[in-house]
Scaffold this motif. Structure first.
Motif, PDB file in Angstrom:
ATOM      1  N   SER A  50       0.892  -1.048  -0.142  1.00 37.40           N
ATOM      2  CA  SER A  50       0.134   0.229   0.231  1.00 37.40           C
ATOM      3  C   SER A  50       0.783   1.231  -0.352  1.00 37.40           C
ATOM      4  N   ALA A  51       2.160   0.956  -0.239  1.00 39.01           N
ATOM      5  CA  ALA A  51       2.917   2.545   0.196  1.00 39.01           C
ATOM      6  C   ALA A  51       4.535   1.508  -0.601  1.00 39.01           C
ATOM      7  N   ALA A  52       5.211   2.965  -1.142  1.00 44.65           N
ATOM      8  CA  ALA A  52       6.727   2.531  -1.670  1.00 44.65           C
ATOM      9  C   ALA A  52       7.230   3.751  -1.234  1.00 44.65           C
ATOM     10  N   PRO A  53       8.541   4.122  -0.497  1.00 45.72           N
ATOM     11  CA  PRO A  53       9.350   4.698  -0.299  1.00 45.72           C
ATOM     12  C   PRO A  53      10.260   5.254  -1.979  1.00 45.72           C
ATOM     13  N   VAL A  54       9.968   6.624  -2.376  1.00 46.65           N
ATOM     14  CA  VAL A  54      10.745   7.576  -3.389  1.00 46.65           C
ATOM     15  C   VAL A  54      12.480   7.547  -2.888  1.00 46.65           C
ATOM     16  N   LEU A  55      12.985   7.191  -4.707  1.00 53.80           N
ATOM     17  CA  LEU A  55      14.355   7.623  -4.278  1.00 53.80           C
ATOM     18  C   LEU A  55      15.182   8.276  -4.526  1.00 53.80           C
ATOM     19  N   ASP A  56      15.732   9.401  -4.550  1.00 49.34           N
ATOM     20  CA  ASP A  56      16.191  10.104  -5.384  1.00 49.34           C
ATOM     21  C   ASP A  56      18.188   9.434  -6.199  1.00 49.34           C
ATOM     22  N   ASP A  57      18.185  10.110  -6.960  1.00 53.09           N
ATOM     23  CA  ASP A  57      19.068   9.305  -8.288  1.00 53.09           C
ATOM     24  C   ASP A  57      20.344   9.061  -7.882  1.00 53.09           C
ATOM     25  N   ASP A  58      20.802   9.158  -6.494  1.00 48.88           N
ATOM     26  CA  ASP A  58      21.955   8.475  -5.772  1.00 48.88           C
ATOM     27  C   ASP A  58      20.980   6.972  -5.306  1.00 48.88           C
ATOM     28  N   GLY A  59      19.769   6.485  -4.688  1.00 42.08           N
ATOM     29  CA  GLY A  59      19.173   5.364  -4.424  1.00 42.08           C
ATOM     30  C   GLY A  59      19.015   6.123  -3.080  1.00 42.08           C
ATOM     31  N   ARG A  60      19.185   7.091  -2.272  1.00 40.49           N
ATOM     32  CA  ARG A  60      19.054   7.846  -1.395  1.00 40.49           C
ATOM     33  C   ARG A  60      16.884   8.113  -1.130  1.00 40.49           C
ATOM     34  N   VAL A  61      16.882   7.600   0.401  1.00 41.19           N
ATOM     35  CA  VAL A  61      15.158   7.870   0.797  1.00 41.19           C
ATOM     36  C   VAL A  61      14.970   9.429   0.457  1.00 41.19           C
ATOM     37  N   VAL A  62      13.828  10.152  -0.253  1.00 40.53           N
ATOM     38  CA  VAL A  62      13.805  11.066  -0.723  1.00 40.53           C
ATOM     39  C   VAL A  62      11.949  11.344  -0.264  1.00 40.53           C
ATOM     40  N   GLY A  63      10.944  10.589   0.229  1.00 39.66           N
ATOM     41  CA  GLY A  63       9.865  10.417   0.698  1.00 39.66           C
ATOM     42  C   GLY A  63       9.190   9.005   0.997  1.00 39.66           C
ATOM     43  N   MET A  64       7.900   9.149   0.793  1.00 43.57           N
ATOM     44  CA  MET A  64       7.025   8.028   1.052  1.00 43.57           C
ATOM     45  C   MET A  64       5.359   8.636   0.060  1.00 43.57           C
ATOM     46  N   VAL A  65       5.264   7.616  -0.951  1.00 39.81           N
ATOM     47  CA  VAL A  65       3.745   7.317  -1.758  1.00 39.81           C
ATOM     48  C   VAL A  65       3.509   6.278  -1.034  1.00 39.81           C
ATOM     49  N   SER A  66       1.661   6.419  -0.713  1.00 39.34           N
ATOM     50  CA  SER A  66       0.778   5.465  -0.302  1.00 39.34           C
ATOM     51  C   SER A  66      -0.544   5.347  -1.420  1.00 39.34           C
ATOM     52  N   GLU A  67      -1.162   4.661  -0.896  1.00 41.98           N
ATOM     53  CA  GLU A  67      -2.446   4.676  -1.510  1.00 41.98           C
ATOM     54  C   GLU A  67      -3.571   5.482  -1.265  1.00 41.98           C
ATOM     55  N   ALA A  68      -2.953   6.006   0.027  1.00 47.79           N
ATOM     56  CA  ALA A  68      -4.139   7.078   0.228  1.00 47.79           C
ATOM     57  C   ALA A  68      -3.795   8.668  -0.295  1.00 47.79           C
ATOM     58  N   ASP A  69      -1.924   8.377  -0.765  1.00 45.03           N
ATOM     59  CA  ASP A  69      -1.702  10.275  -1.633  1.00 45.03           C
ATOM     60  C   ASP A  69      -2.338   9.617  -3.183  1.00 45.03           C
ATOM     61  N   LEU A  70      -2.587   8.931  -3.429  1.00 47.81           N
ATOM     62  CA  LEU A  70      -3.243   8.185  -5.043  1.00 47.81           C
ATOM     63  C   LEU A  70      -4.579   8.552  -4.833  1.00 47.81           C
ATOM     64  N   LEU A  71      -5.162   8.676  -3.726  1.00 46.42           N
ATOM     65  CA  LEU A  71      -6.635   8.415  -3.131  1.00 46.42           C
ATOM     66  C   LEU A  71      -6.575  10.010  -3.403  1.00 46.42           C
TER      67      LEU A  71
END
Length: 242
Positions: A50-71
Motif C-alpha cells: 500500500s506504500a513505497a519509498p521514493v528514491l533520488d538518482d543516488d538511491g537515497r530515500v526522499v519520501g514515501m508515496v501511499s495509496e492514500a496519497d493517490l486517492l
C-alpha cells in the motif's frame, strides 16, 4: 525457510536483542522520482503493498508515496462540476493535480537505521502516525522496510527461550549470591518471578529488566524479601548475633 526468517529464528533462540535489521524486509519496492501516476498504481498493485519509498538518482530515500496519497486525486476530482466562484483548498488541489510521484509523495520520509531497537522504531511509527518505515544506512540509501507486523515478530519467541534467557542472565547477575533459587515460569509470554531475595531494592530492577526482554508480554512479580531464620528472638532479629 528464507535467510531472513532463519536469522529471525536464530535471534529468538539465542536471546540476542532484536534490532530493526533482524525483522525488516530487505527486498522492497522502491520508486524513482519522476514516476508517473499510473506507473505508481501498477507497481503497488503488482507488489501487493500500500506504500513505497521514493528514491533520488543516488538511491537515497526522499519520501514515501501511499495509496492514500493517490486517492486524493479521486476524492478531489470526483466528477462533480465546480460551481462558479467556488475554489477548492489550494494544498489539496495541488497535490491531487500532480501526475508524478514528486508531487504526490509525503516528504521528507520518516526513516530508521538498521541497528535501531524495535522500541525506537515503534515509537517513531506512533509519533508520526505511519505504518511502515524505510530502513536507511548512514548514507541515506535504502536497506529495506519495516512494518508494524514486523515489530510483532519478537512475540513469536517461545516461552522456553524466554525462561532460558532470564535464568541465564537476569537471575545470576542480580541474585547469583542467593542460596535459594528464583523460580521463573513463562506462559504465553507472561513471566512469573517467585522466590525470596536478599535485597528488596533489586526487585523493581529485575522486573524492569525482564519486561524489556524480547517476546515478554507482561511480568507477574511474586518476589519477596529474605526469609526469617527460625528460632531467633526479637532482639536477635533486630540486632543480630554478638
Amino acid at each position: 525457510m528464507s535467510d531472513h526468517d532463519s536469522r529471525a529464528l536464530e535471534v529468538a533462540m539465542t536471546g540476542t536483542p532484536y534490532v530493526v535489521r533482524d525483522v525488516m524486509t530487505p527486498t522492497v519496492l522502491a520508486l524513482r522520482h519522476g514516476a508517473a501516476f499510473k506507473e505508481i498504481v501498477k507497481a503497488l498493485h503488482q507488489w501487493r503493498v500500500s506504500a513505497a519509498p521514493v528514491l533520488d538518482d543516488d538511491g537515497r530515500v526522499v519520501g514515501m508515496v501511499s495509496e492514500a496519497d493517490l486517492l486524493r486525486k479521486e476524492q478531489t476530482f470526483d466528477g462533480a462540476p465546480v460551481r462558479y466562484g467556488h475554489i477548492r483548498p489550494e494544498p489539496a488541489t495541488t497535490k491531487a493535480a500532480s501526475v508524478t510521484v514528486d508531487g504526490l509523495m509525503t516528504a521528507p520520509a520518516v526513516t530508521v537505521r538498521p541497528d535501531a531497537t524495535l522500541s525506537e522504531a515503534a515509537r517513531a511509527m506512533a509519533r508520526h502516525g505511519v505504518r511502515r518505515l524505510p530502513v536507511v544506512g548512514a548514507d541515506g540509501k535504502l536497506k529495506g522496510i519495516v512494518s508494524r507486523s514486523d515489530l510483532l515478530k519478537v512475540f513469536l519467541r517461545t516461552d522456553e527461550d524466554i525462561a532460558r534467557e532470564i535464568r541465564g542472565t537476569v537471575v545470576p547477575h542480580l541474585f547469583g549470591y542467593l542460596p535459594g533459587p528464583i523460580r521463573v515460569t513463562v506462559h504465553e509470554g507472561v513471566v512469573t518471578l517467585a522466590g525470596h531475595v536478599g535485597d528488596i531494592r533489586l526487585i523493581p530492577v529485575a522486573v524492569g529488566w525482564v519486561r524489556s526482554l524480547d517476546g515478554v508480554v507482561a511480568v507477574d512479580c511474586e518476589l519477596a524479601g529474605p526469609r526469617r531464620r527460625p528460632g531467633l528472638t526479637k532482639s536477635e532479629r533486630v540486632s543480630g548475633p554478638r
